[in-house]
Scaffold this active site. Structure first.
Site, PDB file in Angstrom:
ATOM      1  N   LYS A  78     -36.090 -26.426  -6.405  1.00  0.00           N
ATOM      2  CA  LYS A  78     -36.341 -26.977  -7.532  1.00  0.00           C
ATOM      3  C   LYS A  78     -37.418 -26.593  -7.909  1.00  0.00           C
ATOM      4  CE  LYS A  78     -38.850 -30.535  -8.799  1.00  0.00           C
ATOM      5  NZ  LYS A  78     -39.363 -29.850 -10.152  1.00  0.00           N
ATOM      6  N   GLU A 120     -46.949 -25.485   1.938  1.00  0.00           N
ATOM      7  CA  GLU A 120     -48.030 -24.578   1.467  1.00  0.00           C
ATOM      8  C   GLU A 120     -48.816 -25.458  -0.002  1.00  0.00           C
ATOM      9  OE1 GLU A 120     -49.054 -21.880   2.309  1.00  0.00           O
ATOM     10  OE2 GLU A 120     -46.934 -20.717   3.389  1.00  0.00           O
ATOM     11  N   CYS A 168     -54.000 -20.663  -5.644  1.00  0.00           N
ATOM     12  CA  CYS A 168     -54.521 -21.584  -4.690  1.00  0.00           C
ATOM     13  C   CYS A 168     -55.535 -20.967  -3.678  1.00  0.00           C
ATOM     14  CB  CYS A 168     -53.154 -21.925  -3.875  1.00  0.00           C
ATOM     15  SG  CYS A 168     -52.207 -20.862  -3.640  1.00  0.00           S
ATOM     16  N   GLU A 220     -60.078 -29.278  -6.160  1.00  0.00           N
ATOM     17  CA  GLU A 220     -59.569 -28.185  -6.835  1.00  0.00           C
ATOM     18  C   GLU A 220     -59.560 -28.421  -8.234  1.00  0.00           C
ATOM     19  OE1 GLU A 220     -55.269 -27.956  -5.643  1.00  0.00           O
ATOM     20  OE2 GLU A 220     -55.506 -25.765  -5.143  1.00  0.00           O
TER      21      GLU A 220
HETATM   22  P1  NAD Z   1     -47.453 -30.371  -7.802  1.00  0.00           P
HETATM   23  O1  NAD Z   1     -47.508 -30.642  -6.475  1.00  0.00           O
HETATM   24  O2  NAD Z   1     -47.771 -31.236  -8.852  1.00  0.00           O
HETATM   25  O3  NAD Z   1     -45.947 -30.056  -8.132  1.00  0.00           O
HETATM   26  C1  NAD Z   1     -45.442 -28.838  -7.300  1.00  0.00           C
HETATM   27  C2  NAD Z   1     -43.761 -29.236  -7.434  1.00  0.00           C
HETATM   28  O4  NAD Z   1     -43.659 -30.666  -6.976  1.00  0.00           O
HETATM   29  C3  NAD Z   1     -43.295 -29.227  -8.955  1.00  0.00           C
HETATM   30  O5  NAD Z   1     -41.900 -28.610  -8.642  1.00  0.00           O
HETATM   31  C4  NAD Z   1     -42.811 -30.698  -9.016  1.00  0.00           C
HETATM   32  O6  NAD Z   1     -41.882 -31.101 -10.087  1.00  0.00           O
HETATM   33  C5  NAD Z   1     -42.821 -31.406  -7.971  1.00  0.00           C
HETATM   34  N1  NAD Z   1     -42.947 -32.755  -7.542  1.00  0.00           N
HETATM   35  C6  NAD Z   1     -44.016 -33.659  -7.987  1.00  0.00           C
HETATM   36  N2  NAD Z   1     -43.656 -34.772  -7.778  1.00  0.00           N
HETATM   37  C7  NAD Z   1     -42.768 -34.859  -6.721  1.00  0.00           C
HETATM   38  C8  NAD Z   1     -42.384 -35.762  -5.910  1.00  0.00           C
HETATM   39  N3  NAD Z   1     -42.679 -37.115  -6.040  1.00  0.00           N
HETATM   40  N4  NAD Z   1     -41.458 -35.501  -5.148  1.00  0.00           N
HETATM   41  C9  NAD Z   1     -40.842 -34.485  -5.148  1.00  0.00           C
HETATM   42  N5  NAD Z   1     -41.171 -33.449  -5.865  1.00  0.00           N
HETATM   43  C10 NAD Z   1     -42.276 -33.316  -6.594  1.00  0.00           C
HETATM   44  O7  NAD Z   1     -48.391 -28.998  -8.014  1.00  0.00           O
HETATM   45  P2  NAD Z   1     -48.511 -28.087  -9.137  1.00  0.00           P
HETATM   46  O8  NAD Z   1     -49.234 -28.667 -10.060  1.00  0.00           O
HETATM   47  O9  NAD Z   1     -46.954 -27.799  -9.903  1.00  0.00           O
HETATM   48  O10 NAD Z   1     -49.136 -26.878  -8.618  1.00  0.00           O
HETATM   49  C11 NAD Z   1     -50.381 -26.663  -8.287  1.00  0.00           C
HETATM   50  C12 NAD Z   1     -50.667 -27.089  -6.829  1.00  0.00           C
HETATM   51  O11 NAD Z   1     -50.091 -26.155  -6.111  1.00  0.00           O
HETATM   52  C13 NAD Z   1     -52.287 -26.826  -6.627  1.00  0.00           C
HETATM   53  O12 NAD Z   1     -52.733 -27.772  -5.737  1.00  0.00           O
HETATM   54  C14 NAD Z   1     -52.099 -25.278  -5.661  1.00  0.00           C
HETATM   55  O13 NAD Z   1     -53.267 -25.183  -4.793  1.00  0.00           O
HETATM   56  C15 NAD Z   1     -50.726 -25.511  -5.019  1.00  0.00           C
HETATM   57  N6  NAD Z   1     -50.393 -24.095  -4.788  1.00  0.00           N
HETATM   58  C16 NAD Z   1     -50.435 -23.831  -3.390  1.00  0.00           C
HETATM   59  C17 NAD Z   1     -49.868 -22.582  -2.964  1.00  0.00           C
HETATM   60  C18 NAD Z   1     -49.954 -22.213  -1.454  1.00  0.00           C
HETATM   61  O14 NAD Z   1     -49.388 -21.116  -1.198  1.00  0.00           O
HETATM   62  N7  NAD Z   1     -50.665 -22.773  -0.555  1.00  0.00           N
HETATM   63  C19 NAD Z   1     -49.398 -21.401  -3.950  1.00  0.00           C
HETATM   64  C20 NAD Z   1     -49.261 -22.313  -5.173  1.00  0.00           C
HETATM   65  C21 NAD Z   1     -49.870 -23.147  -5.588  1.00  0.00           C
END
Ligand code: NAD
Length: 489
Positions: free
Chosen positions: A171, A246, A280, A378
């Site tokens: 997803k 991650e 990230c 962040e």
């Molecule tokens: P997010 O956590 O808001 O969303 C990530 C995913 O989770 C999306 O697909 C979203 O639809 C889904 N999601 C949101 N709420 C959910 C729930 N309650 N249940 C299940 N799924 C849910 O993150 P974002 O804003 O899309 O991305 C940015 C974040 O991702 C930053 O914190 C960044 O550091 C992190 N990130 C980490 C890495 C890594 O490798 N560690 C890589 C890329 C991004």
């Protein structure tokens, strides 16, 4: 058609639609129908049905289709680059030179790695038994990815999982679903059997949450924020699923007093502005020895002022927009609050031709204290906080003064300082005299609140396989010698 289930595109069943917006100008790239509960069920069932045959395919067979996939994606590289640029607001130079070639290289890497799944040697660890190890696929992987690198994150989730013989339901973030769909479709055209890769596009809190709790999903693999990562852990507890997380980062960039200052300034600009800071591992906290501090601040501010913001389709553009107006406002709010306690250089929302996009200028926040919001939270934007230090102990302590532990860099010409920094900074990766490069052969993953588990490299197979011990009796005797510890007649 916004869902990819059992090898075909179909509409989502939620009855709701969502516009995928090009953040550089606010236009709609595509309107998608969002997934509903039925799509989750269908996708998990398709993955479950595909699992027996795919997990029993030989490594050579799985490798063979991945080789085809890499070739087909290379043929369609420009299509991927354009689509990724538009849906995520990335400059076309970045998608052409980084996102797409990196993804193709990842496919090629896992085509080879699929044939190198290792286990311990078979042997007689007890005199009466022969033991061997089977490394087996886990089953159906439920995976959720973020919007910042939609294509690369889809690849990082899907490739190790399927190379090891699992099937997957991914997803992606609902605001950037398009290249994940295309990725699954091209993989299937290349020969990945129907049902092995499924992509459902819907809201995280609805279909994401349902995927996490589905009893037929064997493992959860999540990339995103630490806040949602905690939700994933809670959901995993309901059916004791394996989890790979991650999460967020707040990477320190430590410049010791013997560093090559020009290299550090260039490295800080590239390391903080990659993907507009929506990375990230981006350099976000520059911790600079006091003897170089003023020159570092002036040098970075000067280079920041020369970076070209522009239309994402223009190959001359260095920096595109942030992912959305909401996100830009969040970044602007954090910078505005920082004006009250630190020195802000640059920043602000550009006017004129770029006003329809969610652009924000590169921003240096000097003299940020270690307890300030800009230094701890962040930002996920083109913002670098800078603070001075006096002793090596202090510099390393500042680097570690964060709940995150994803990436870090140390800038020094002294091998002993470099070794100390790589040993003592608590993060999944420490670069020396560079910041950002990744490579398919090497793992990516965090510690502390940045999560656990590894993407890329053969280490990712430790997440996506389970080790089974098989033990054969060697004696053929009806009463084994060890039975006397339980009963003796
Ligand atoms: P997010 O956590 O808001 O969303 C990530 C995913 O989770 C999306 O697909 C979203 O639809 C889904 N999601 C949101 N709420 C959910 C729930 N309650 N249940 C299940 N799924 C849910 O993150 P974002 O804003 O899309 O991305 C940015 C974040 O991702 C930053 O914190 C960044 O550091 C992190 N990130 C980490 C890495 C890594 O490798 N560690 C890589 C890329 C991004």
């Amino acid at each position: 058609m916004s869902q990819f289930i059992n090898g075909t595109r179909r509409a989502g069943t939620s009855g709701q639609t969502k516009d995928v917006i090009d953040p550089s100008n606010g236009t709609t790239v595509e309107t998608i129908t969002l997934a509903g509960s039925d799509d989750v069920k269908l996708a998990v069932q398709a993955a479950r049905d595909a699992f027996p045959a795919w997990s029993r395919a030989t490594p050579a067979e799985r490798s063979g289709v991945l080789i085809q996939f890499a070739a087909l994606m290379a043929e369609r590289a420009e299509e991927f680059a354009q689509l990724e640029s538009r849906q995520a607001g990335k400059p076309i130079r970045l998608t052409r030179e980084f996102d797409v070639p990196g993804t193709i290289d990842n496919i090629a890497f896992f085509a080879g790695a699929a044939r190198n799944l290792e286990g311990k040697a078979t042997g007689e660890y007890s005199a009466d038994h022969t033991s061997s190890i089977r490394r087996e696929a886990i089953g159906v992987i439920g995976s959720i990815s973020p919007w910042n690198y939609p294509l690369q994150m889809a690849a990082w989730k899907i490739l190790p999982a399927i190379a090891a013989g699992n099937t997957i339901v991914l997803k992606p973030a609902e605001i950037t679903p398009l290249t994940s769909l295309l990725f699954a479709e091209v993989a299937t055209e290349a020969g990945v059997p129907a049902g092995v890769i499924n992509v459902i596009n819907g809201r995280g809190s609805v279909v994401g949450a349902e995927l996490l709790r589905h009893p037929d999903v064997d493992m959860l693999s999540f990339t995103g924020s630490t806040v949602v990562g905690r939700t994933v852990l809670e959901a995993a507890a309901t059916t004791a699923k394996r989890v790979h997380l991650e999460l967020g980062g707040k990477a320190p960039f430590v410049v010791f007093d013997d560093a090559d200052l020009e290299a550090a300034i260039n490295g800080a600009v590239a390391g903080s502005l990659i993907n507009n800071g929506q990375d990230c591992t981006a350099a976000t906290r520059a911790i600079v020895h006091r003897s170089l501090y003023n020159q570092f601040v002036d040098g970075v501010a000067d280079l920041y002022s020369k970076v070209r913001l522009g239309p994402t389709a223009d190959p001359a553009t260095d920096l595109g927009p942030l992912i959305s107006m909401d996100h830009r406002d969040k970044v602007a709010g954090m910078v505005d609050r920082a004006r009250g306690y630190a020195r802000v250089l640059g920043g602000g929302i550009p006017e004129g031709d770029l006003a329809d996009g969610s652009y924000y200028r590169p921003t240096l926040v000097a003299d940020a204290t270690a307890d300030s919001e800009i230094f701890r939270e962040e930002v996920f934007g083109p913002v670098l906080a800078v603070t001075p230090f006096d002793t090596d102990d202090e510099g390393i302590a500042l680097a570690n003064d964060t709940p995150f532990g994803l990436a870090a860099s140390a800038w020094t010409k002294d091998v002993y300082r470099a070794l100390r920094a790589t040993r003592e900074i608590r993060s999944g990766c420490v670069w020396v005299n560079d910041h950002i490069p990744i490579i398919s052969e090497m793992p990516h993953g965090g510690m502390k609140e940045s999560g656990f588990g590894k993407d890329m490299s053969t280490y990712s197979f430790d997440e996506y396989t389970v080790i089974k011990h098989v033990m054969f009796d060697l004696t053929g005797e009806k009463a084994k010698a060890w039975h006397r510890t339980v009963f003796s007649l």
